[in-house]
Structures are given as C-alpha cells and as structure tokens.
Design an enzyme around this catalytic site. Structure first.
Site, PDB file in Angstrom:
ATOM      1  N   TYR A 103       3.560   9.836   0.595  1.00 44.58           N
ATOM      2  CA  TYR A 103       4.547   9.257   1.514  1.00 44.58           C
ATOM      3  C   TYR A 103       5.985   9.547   1.079  1.00 44.58           C
ATOM      4  O   TYR A 103       6.926   9.246   1.819  1.00 44.58           O
ATOM      5  CB  TYR A 103       4.337   7.738   1.671  1.00 44.58           C
ATOM      6  CG  TYR A 103       2.914   7.320   2.025  1.00 44.58           C
ATOM      7  CD1 TYR A 103       2.031   8.213   2.632  1.00 44.58           C
ATOM      8  CD2 TYR A 103       2.447   6.045   1.745  1.00 44.58           C
ATOM      9  CE1 TYR A 103       0.727   7.836   2.939  1.00 44.58           C
ATOM     10  CE2 TYR A 103       1.146   5.664   2.060  1.00 44.58           C
ATOM     11  CZ  TYR A 103       0.284   6.569   2.641  1.00 44.58           C
ATOM     12  OH  TYR A 103      -0.997   6.189   2.942  1.00 44.58           O
ATOM     13  N   ASP A 112       0.842  -1.194   0.000  1.00 47.34           N
ATOM     14  CA  ASP A 112       0.000   0.000   0.000  1.00 47.34           C
ATOM     15  C   ASP A 112       0.880   1.248   0.000  1.00 47.34           C
ATOM     16  O   ASP A 112       1.719   1.419   0.880  1.00 47.34           O
ATOM     17  CB  ASP A 112      -0.893   0.016   1.241  1.00 47.34           C
ATOM     18  CG  ASP A 112      -1.823   1.206   1.184  1.00 47.34           C
ATOM     19  OD1 ASP A 112      -2.851   1.100   0.497  1.00 47.34           O
ATOM     20  OD2 ASP A 112      -1.502   2.248   1.786  1.00 47.34           O
ATOM     21  N   HIS A 117      -7.423   9.590  -2.003  1.00 45.51           N
ATOM     22  CA  HIS A 117      -6.814   9.482  -0.668  1.00 45.51           C
ATOM     23  C   HIS A 117      -7.712  10.051   0.450  1.00 45.51           C
ATOM     24  O   HIS A 117      -7.838   9.471   1.515  1.00 45.51           O
ATOM     25  CB  HIS A 117      -5.454  10.201  -0.681  1.00 45.51           C
ATOM     26  CG  HIS A 117      -4.506   9.719   0.358  1.00 45.51           C
ATOM     27  ND1 HIS A 117      -3.150   9.653   0.168  1.00 45.51           N
ATOM     28  CD2 HIS A 117      -4.708   9.276   1.624  1.00 45.51           C
ATOM     29  CE1 HIS A 117      -2.571   9.195   1.267  1.00 45.51           C
ATOM     30  NE2 HIS A 117      -3.504   8.956   2.161  1.00 45.51           N
ATOM     31  N   LYS A 175      -2.520   6.063  -4.427  1.00 52.01           N
ATOM     32  CA  LYS A 175      -3.642   6.985  -4.190  1.00 52.01           C
ATOM     33  C   LYS A 175      -3.479   8.321  -4.919  1.00 52.01           C
ATOM     34  O   LYS A 175      -2.355   8.729  -5.243  1.00 52.01           O
ATOM     35  CB  LYS A 175      -3.751   7.235  -2.671  1.00 52.01           C
ATOM     36  CG  LYS A 175      -3.729   5.937  -1.872  1.00 52.01           C
ATOM     37  CD  LYS A 175      -3.961   6.113  -0.402  1.00 52.01           C
ATOM     38  CE  LYS A 175      -3.747   4.799   0.334  1.00 52.01           C
ATOM     39  NZ  LYS A 175      -2.381   4.600   0.838  1.00 52.01           N
TER      40      LYS A 175
END
Ligand code: A2P
Length: 317
Positions: free
Chosen positions: A48, A43, A110, A77
């Site tokens: 990130y 994921d 997201h 996302k």
C-alpha cells in the site's frame, strides 16, 4: 467491541481500519483520528506504500500518550516477491522498521501468487513464478520462522480459497490463524467462513464496502455498486443506520472481522459506531439471500496470457 480470541488468549477487535488506498500525505491524520475515535485494529501491507507514514502516526500516538503499543493490533503482509523461505525475515524486518515496533500482531501471506524478486507488480507472464516452483509450503516455513522468533505473534494468509487453506492447515506445523479475503453481501463465501470458524481461523473481510476508490485499472466493467443495493438501502433505513454501517454490522454479527477503509473523519466515526449495531435473525437472512458469488478483485490482473495463474486455479472454482 466484539473480539476474536486466539488460542494463546490474545484478542483482536473484529472491527478494524483498512489502509489500502489511504495515500501518504493523508493517512497520518486518518490514523491519529481513528485512534482517537477508539480504533485499535489496523490492517496494512507494504504494497500500500504507506507503512512509514502509518508507523509515524503510531509512534506519535504512543509518545503523546493516546495509546500503548499493547493496545494496538497491527496486521501486515508478505508481498508476492518475497515468497522464498529466506526472504520472509528480511521482509517483515522492513515492516517492523517502518512501524517502529518489535513485533507484528498478525502477519499474512498476501496472495497465493509469486512474482520474481524485484518485481513489485508483475505485468508480464515472465515476471511470475508458479506455485510448483515456490510452493506455499516453502513460504510457510519462513512464516513459521517469524512466528518462532517472535517477530509475528500470529501468522495467517490472505486470498486463500477453502482448498488452499485446508491444504495448508493439514500440512503446517504451526497452523494458520487467519484468512483475509474479499467479502461483502454479494460475495459471502459461507463454506469458507464456516470451515474457518470450526478450525478457529478468523476470516477478515476486505473491500467490505466495494472499494469504489480502486484505481480504474483494477475495476471491471459494470460493477454492481454494493452501497446502492436496494435491499441494503431498505434494511439500513429499517435499522436507522447507513448502508455502510449495515454491511459492517452484518460482518460482525456473523463473527467475521471487517476492515473498511476511510480517511474521512465523519465516515471513520460512522463506521466505528456500526460495531454496536445488532441485526435481527430475519435481517441476517435477508442479507444472506443477496449472495451472488460476485468477486470484484477476481485476480484477472495475475492471469495474463501465459501466466501460471488463472482465475480458476487462483480460486479453485
Ligand atoms: P473515504 O476514504 O473517502 O471515506 P472499502 O473499505 O470497501 O475498500 O471501501 C472504501 C471506500 O468506501 C472509500 O472510497 C471510502 O471513502 C468509502 N467509504 C468508507 N466509509 C464509508 C461510508 N461510511 N459510507 C460511504 N462510503 C464510505
């Protein structure tokens, strides 16, 4: 390994690896280790800041014969500053490039929150755009486009309340197939999970272990440490497993996908092995009784004065 079967027959391991907070410089080794341990579901998110390094790990693992692309389940996302319909294709293209792949297995919106273009993380209300101006229905048209052109095999959402998920499900041409939400024994969201199960939407649990490695700015005061909950500790001892393994097993036993994050080889292995643990009905009921509807990521960071987003309208509670 328990799997979720999508309408078209594709299957996703319920157990996967979260990569939020896995920093560049350490995530490459963690991904290679995870692949060797048997992890197949990963994921990710451009937010990130680690997609290129994760992509390098996938490419090297494929090149060296550890796995094939078809073995991998890759979720990523659409970030909050790319919600206009025409921004979705360029956004997924960036992730495809970073991962060195031609498709994403599961692409998610997201958050049901919109930022202005070029704002990576809004800190002022005038950097936000309301859902009246750019509604989810517009963003979803872009999501349907990346589904139709094959860039994403499946599309879904994240951080959606039951009300928002139902609304999208009722109005969408291509139905959402997943909703990724915060989920742990203190926030069990039973109604959301039950409705999603009835509609063949997989619920994916993020922050299952309480994400204690979050930056201080994303923590609330006096947060309850989930892994130190006395009932969890007691049930873990009874099942000869660790508290983290018990929580992972609880999610899988209730048919929820779970993506604990780790960059530590010992904990990566410990977490992976939890997918085999079967809990008794009695233990499942004891864990069910711990629910406190307690959110750790309650969205206060989107709710500054003057913001179109409040904790109430974000969660519809
Ligand atoms: P680390 O990466 O050093 O293993 P979440 O998945 O809820 O976001 O939680 C991630 C946090 O939990 C990280 O700090 C991670 O540390 C830690 N963690 C991961 N697996 C375990 C485990 N089996 N036992 C204890 N802590 C864990």
């Amino acid at each position: 390994m328990k799997k979720f079967k999508f309408k078209n027959g594709d299957q996703m391991d319920l157990f996967g690896l979260g990569t939020w907070k896995s920093e560049p410089g350490e995530v490459y080794i963690a991904i290679r280790e995870a692949i060797n341990l048997g992890y197949r579901h990963f994921d990710c998110s451009p937010l990130y800041g680690n997609e290129p390094e994760i992509g390098q790990a996938f490419q090297d693992a494929i090149k060296e014969g550890d796995i094939t692309r078809e073995d991998l389940w890759l979720t990523t996302k659409l970030w909050n500053n790319r919600h206009r319909k025409e921004q979705v294709v360029p956004a997924i293209e960036e992730s495809l490039k970073a991962f060195g792949t031609e498709y994403i297995d599961l692409y998610l919106i997201h958050w049901p929150v919109v930022f202005k273009d070029h704002i990576d993380f809004a800190t002022k209300c005038d950097e936000m755009i309301s859902l009246d101006e750019i509604p989810i229905s517009q963003t979803w048209l872009g999501m349907e486009e990346v589904f139709n052109n094959g860039m994403a095999k499946h599309i879904g959402v994240s951080n959606f309340s039951l009300k928002k998920l139902k609304n999208l499900f009722e109005t969408a041409t291509i139905k959402p197939e997943a909703n990724q939400v915060e989920m742990h024994p203190l926030l069990q969201q039973k109604e959301l999970v039950n409705w999603s199960n009835e509609h063949n939407i997989i619920t994916i649990a993020y922050s299952p272990l309480g994400s204690s490695d979050r930056p201080e700015g994303l923590k609330l005061e006096n947060e309850p440490p989930i892994l130190e909950n006395p009932t969890i500790i007691e049930l873990a001892a009874k099942n000869n497993c660790s508290p983290a393994q018990l929580i992972i097993a609880w999610n899988i036993n209730r048919g929820v996908s779970v993506i604990p994050k780790s960059i530590n080889p010992i904990r990566l292995k410990e977490n992976f092995e939890a997918n085999k643990i079967i809990l008794s009905g009695e233990d499942m009921l004891t864990i069910a009784s711990l629910d406190k509807n307690h959110r750790l990521l309650d969205g206060w960071f989107f709710s500054m004065p003057g913001s179109p987003y409040t904790k109430e309208n974000l969660w519809d509670e």
